[in-house]
Design an enzyme around this catalytic site. Structure first.
Site, PDB file in Angstrom:
ATOM      1  N   VAL A 111       0.821  -1.211   0.000  1.00 20.89           N
ATOM      2  CA  VAL A 111       0.000   0.000   0.000  1.00 20.89           C
ATOM      3  C   VAL A 111       0.859   1.267   0.000  1.00 20.89           C
ATOM      4  O   VAL A 111       0.360   2.365  -0.184  1.00 20.89           O
ATOM      5  CB  VAL A 111      -0.965   0.007   1.210  1.00 20.89           C
ATOM      6  CG1 VAL A 111      -2.004  -1.101   1.073  1.00 20.89           C
ATOM      7  CG2 VAL A 111      -0.220  -0.155   2.532  1.00 20.89           C
ATOM      8  N   LYS A 112       2.133   1.117   0.239  1.00 24.69           N
ATOM      9  CA  LYS A 112       3.127   2.201   0.206  1.00 24.69           C
ATOM     10  C   LYS A 112       2.623   3.497   0.837  1.00 24.69           C
ATOM     11  O   LYS A 112       2.605   4.554   0.228  1.00 24.69           O
ATOM     12  CB  LYS A 112       3.605   2.445  -1.225  1.00 24.69           C
ATOM     13  CG  LYS A 112       4.253   1.198  -1.809  1.00 24.69           C
ATOM     14  CD  LYS A 112       5.262   1.469  -2.854  1.00 24.69           C
ATOM     15  CE  LYS A 112       5.845   0.189  -3.403  1.00 24.69           C
ATOM     16  NZ  LYS A 112       4.881  -0.703  -4.096  1.00 24.69           N
TER      17      LYS A 112
END
Ligand SMILES: O=c1ccn([C@@H]2O[C@H](COP(=O)(O)O)[C@@H](O)[C@H]2O)c(=O)[nH]1
EC number: 4.1.1.23
Length: 315
Positions: A111-112
């Site tokens: 999901v950074k």
């Protein structure tokens, strides 16, 4: 990281399958097969395509998960592919994570995230859930360190509370990564080396029984030499290594990212596994949706075994 390491030991396979579906990676007849079902549930014709793709992604993912469960320890669903479809895609992301967990897989949510502390704390609730409710069914998230310590600490705290993990971007696999990461600092270090030192520090209080902390690092398979140096520099940091396969990374390239015991890293392949059906030479447009999904599963399983064996051969 203990649970991930144990899952790797059980499967004897330090690889993770990336669940990054796109319209091109899901056979057209699978998408088409959901047209009637989805038409009944959408309010407008404009919503149809995204809703149809979302349902198709879920069926595709379940096929991949069923095919690789027991062979790999983990999956890494990439949220961008799902968010692109709007709320229906986000629902399918959560459903995919839940299904993978039910099949015994460690779920690494790519999901950074990265933001100021107060917002990072909200993002980090992806790890802890809300009250008794854990809507995401995940074991780890990926995090961008560009905002510094206050953007990371909430994730370390949440991961510790929930007995989960995070992986921080250190040396990414993409071609432009050097523009920032390879810059020289006044003290002689490169930017990515400084980030690596921060990551070791962020994890220092959370070292588990195998000597690795719950704060991992993302190190691209496309940077073999730097990865090898980072392995020495970050003795308590487990690596997530993307860039294998479709981006050109090989088993030989990632060898140096493992420790002397053949532990310390898990290698990701997404398109190389989930898109293997396209290279099988067995696909035809005339196949039914069920036949196409069967080919997707068989090809993914074969590609997963191939990757596992290639990695085992160098460890
Ligand atoms: O440095 C990075 C960080 C993350 N990724 C992600 O991994 C997969 C790679 O997909 P492939 O199809 O195996 O190339 C994808 O989700 C990226 O966003 C990365 O590639 N490099």
């Amino acid at each position: 990281m203990d649970r991930l390491i144990e899952a790797i030991n059980t499967t004897q396979n330090p690889s993770v399958v990336g669940l990054d579906p796109t319209e091109a990676l899901v056979p057209a007849q699978v998408v088409a097969s959901f047209a009637d079902e989805v038409r009944e549930s959408v309010e407008s014709e404009e919503e149809l395509q995204a809703a149809q793709l979302a349902v198709a992604y879920y069926e595709f993912n379940r096929t991949i998960i069923d095919a690789v469960a027991g062979i790999v320890p983990a999956v890494k669903p990439q949220i961008a592919m799902y968010e692109a479809l709007g709320p229906a895609g986000v629902d399918v992301y959560a459903m995919t994570c839940e299904y993978a967990r039910e099949r015994g897989l460690y779920v690494l949510a790519d999901v950074k995230r990265g933001d100021i502390g107060s917002t990072a704390a909200a993002y980090a609730r992806m790890l802890t859930g809300v009250g008794e409710h854990d809507p995401w069914s995940i074991d780890a998230v990926t995090v961008n360190p560009y905002l510094g310590t206050d953007g990371i600490t909430p994730f370390v705290d949440a991961a510790t509370e929930a007995d989960k993990d995070l992986f921080v971007l250190v040396r990414t696999s993409n071609p432009s990564s050097s523009e920032l990461q390879m810059l020289d600092l006044a003290d002689g270090k490169k930017v990515y080396e400084h980030v690596a030192d921060l990551v070791e520090g962020w994890g220092a209080e959370t070292i588990g029984k195998y000597g690795y902390s719950r704060v991992g690092a993302v190190v691209g398979a496309t940077h073999s030499e730097e990865g090898k140096a980072l392995r020495k520099r970050m003795p308590h940091t487990f690596f997530l290594v993307p860039g294998y396969g479709a981006q050109g990374g090989t088993a030989a390239d990632v060898r140096g990212m493992f420790d002397a015991d053949g532990s310390g890293a898990i290698v990701n392949s997404s398109r190389g596994i989930i898109g293997a059906w396209r290279k099988s030479g067995q696909y035809s447009e005339g196949m039914s949706a069920d036949e196409a999904l069967e080919l997707v599963g068989e090809s993914a399983r074969a590609a997963t075994i191939d990757m596992r064996d290639n990695l085992r051969a160098v460890l």
